[in-house]
Design an enzyme around this catalytic site. Structure first.
Site, short mmCIF file in Angstrom:
data_model
loop_
_atom_site.label_atom_id
_atom_site.label_comp_id
_atom_site.label_asym_id
_atom_site.label_seq_id
_atom_site.Cartn_x
_atom_site.Cartn_y
_atom_site.Cartn_z
N SER A 1 20.58 83.45 60.86
CA SER A 1 20.87 83.61 62.56
C SER A 1 19.91 82.70 63.24
CB SER A 1 21.10 85.06 63.11
OG SER A 1 21.72 85.97 62.11
N1 SAH Z 1 19.83 88.61 58.82
C1 SAH Z 1 20.00 87.33 57.74
C2 SAH Z 1 21.55 87.23 58.17
C3 SAH Z 1 22.45 86.71 57.13
S1 SAH Z 1 24.31 86.68 57.71
C4 SAH Z 1 19.02 86.32 57.80
O1 SAH Z 1 18.57 86.31 58.78
O2 SAH Z 1 19.32 85.42 56.98
C5 SAH Z 1 24.76 88.19 57.19
C6 SAH Z 1 24.72 88.66 55.81
O3 SAH Z 1 25.52 90.01 55.81
C7 SAH Z 1 25.24 87.98 54.65
O4 SAH Z 1 24.15 87.80 54.02
C8 SAH Z 1 26.17 88.65 54.10
O5 SAH Z 1 26.31 88.26 52.72
C9 SAH Z 1 26.07 89.90 54.44
N2 SAH Z 1 26.88 91.14 54.28
C10 SAH Z 1 28.41 90.86 54.39
N3 SAH Z 1 29.01 92.11 54.37
C11 SAH Z 1 28.12 92.94 54.12
C12 SAH Z 1 28.01 94.39 53.64
N4 SAH Z 1 29.28 95.02 53.86
N5 SAH Z 1 26.94 94.95 53.48
C13 SAH Z 1 25.82 94.38 53.44
N6 SAH Z 1 25.61 92.87 53.73
C14 SAH Z 1 26.73 92.33 54.17
#
Ligand code: SAH
Length: 214
Positions: free
Chosen positions: A62
């Protein structure tokens, strides 16, 4: 390269201040955590710009301003236990680990979870607990959590997360349709639930039982 990256990181934090982020603990954590290490080396020169960047598995890290806004809205205290949904690169996990006592993070994609666990271990964090699974259902074993943060969107606030939130407690989660959401701050206080919309935002979906279908 290192000096340039440090200068970029200081510039990022100055920019966050200019844009209204005030919590000194959040700003200090963002000055400390090397965001570039959470993305691929060819993208390092972009690491401290205010935009999301691609990570593995078609996901993104993000943008710094939104991360700062979300973490600031949580008002994390040193003795807190925090649940994070969507570990991704692990960048936000590191910030949470700087601010709280214990961090519980749940990720659905094994490749991402393993990468984050390895890097955060190398960086010396010992207060992070990792779980592979559907985070829309939280992590019941260690509930309640003083703070809960989701870095993917949901159609509505998952009942499981509300149930696993401590009282008093704060939960920040992007809620809305699949492409555009509002960043929602939920506060639990003396048995009551207060809900506040902070800013419009656009997050990738959380795929799961209390999130979106694949
Ligand atoms: N905070 C992270 C943002 C990652 S984007 C960063 O700074 O890199 C959102 C993330 O949520 C992705 O890695 C995706 O794989 C994960 N995700 C999607 N659905 C999910 C679920 N049901 N439970 C846990 N993670 C999930």
């Amino acid at each position: 390269m290192d000096e340039e990256l440090e200068r970029d990181r200081r510039e990022m934090v100055l920019d966050l201040r200019r844009r209204g982020i005030k919590d000194e603990r959040v700003l200090a954590a963002m000055l400390k955590v090397p965001r570039h290490l959470f993305i691929a080396r060819p993208l390092w020169h972009l690491a401290y710009g205010d935009h999301p960047l691609p990570i593995a598995a078609g996901q993104t890290i993000s943008q710094p301003y939104i991360v700062a806004l979300m973490v600031e809205a949580l008002a994390i205290q040193q003795d807190h236990r925090v649940l994070e949904i969507g570990t991704g690169s692990g960048y936000q996990t590191a910030l949470l680990a700087e601010l709280a006592a214990e961090v519980y993070t749940v990720e659905r994609v094994a490749e991402l979870l393993e990468g984050a666990e390895r890097l955060l271990g190398e960086l010396g964090y010992r207060n992070i607990h990792f779980r592979l699974g559907d985070g829309t259902q939280g992590w019941p074993e260690y509930a309640p959590y003083d703070r809960i943060i989701a870095s993917g969107s949901v159609p509505q606030v998952p009942a499981s997360l509300l149930a696993q939130l401590a009282d008093p407690g704060r939960l920040v989660i992007p809620t809305g349709d699949r492409h555009l959401q509002e960043l929602v701050l939920v506060q639990k206080l003396e048995g009551l639930i207060f809900r506040e919309e902070l800013v419009p935002c656009s997050f990738l979906p959380l795929i799961g039982k209390e999130g979106w279908e694949e």
